[in-house]
Design an enzyme around this catalytic site. Structure first.
Site, short mmCIF file in Angstrom:
data_model
loop_
_atom_site.label_atom_id
_atom_site.label_comp_id
_atom_site.label_asym_id
_atom_site.label_seq_id
_atom_site.Cartn_x
_atom_site.Cartn_y
_atom_site.Cartn_z
CE1 TYR A 18 5.35 -7.91 5.68
CE2 TYR A 18 5.33 -10.01 5.69
CZ TYR A 18 5.89 -9.05 4.38
OH TYR A 18 6.18 -8.69 3.47
CG HIS A 22 2.08 -10.86 2.83
ND1 HIS A 22 2.40 -9.74 3.89
CD2 HIS A 22 2.10 -10.18 1.38
CE1 HIS A 22 3.22 -8.89 3.47
NE2 HIS A 22 3.13 -8.61 1.77
CE1 TYR A 41 7.88 -9.96 -3.41
CE2 TYR A 41 5.91 -8.82 -4.56
CZ TYR A 41 7.50 -8.91 -3.47
OH TYR A 41 7.36 -8.26 -2.58
CD1 TRP A 76 1.92 -3.87 0.38
CD2 TRP A 76 -0.60 -4.43 0.42
NE1 TRP A 76 2.36 -5.11 0.59
CE2 TRP A 76 0.94 -5.93 1.06
CE3 TRP A 76 -1.57 -5.13 0.80
CZ2 TRP A 76 0.22 -6.55 1.27
CZ3 TRP A 76 -2.30 -6.55 1.16
CH2 TRP A 76 -1.11 -7.16 1.71
CD1 TRP A 77 4.00 -1.06 0.02
CD2 TRP A 77 5.09 1.18 -0.87
NE1 TRP A 77 5.18 -1.18 -0.83
CE2 TRP A 77 5.05 0.02 -1.23
CE3 TRP A 77 5.41 2.31 -0.97
CZ2 TRP A 77 6.18 0.40 -2.55
CZ3 TRP A 77 6.47 3.14 -2.08
CH2 TRP A 77 6.52 1.77 -2.77
#
Length: 104
Positions: A18, A22, A41, A76-77
């Protein structure tokens, strides 16, 4: 500008991947988020529970609600779905968080 926070959930063994995904966030995704009115963010990980805590600033004239229909967001999802709990269509499950304290 409004600040929003929410929780997401990683699957066991997915934290390193993960973070790596990112760290290599796609430039077109970063641009899309900024164009949608999202800024500052951050996502934090509770390594014990694998809960992810996200905080973002949202412009008053944002169009965050249109993101689920955007092809870059859908890609992306799909890319992230194996690592976390998701809804149908691979949108990450989100649990809104309520602010209880702020020190300006």
């Amino acid at each position: 500008m409004a600040r929003q926070a929410f929780r997401m959930q990683l699957k066991p063994g997915a934290a390193a991947e993960y973070r790596a995904r990112h760290d290599a966030i796609w430039p077109e995704l970063s641009a899309l988020l900024h164009e949608s009115g999202i800024s500052d963010y951050s996502i934090f990980l509770d390594e014990e529970t694998l809960a992810l805590f996200a905080v973002l600033d949202l412009a008053e004239d944002n169009n965050r609600d249109a993101l689920p229909d955007h092809p870059v967001m859908k890609r992306w999802w799909d890319h992230m779905a194996p690592l976390m709990e998701v809804e149908p269509g691979n949108r990450p499950k989100e649990w809104p968080l309520t602010q209880v304290f702020h020190l300006p």
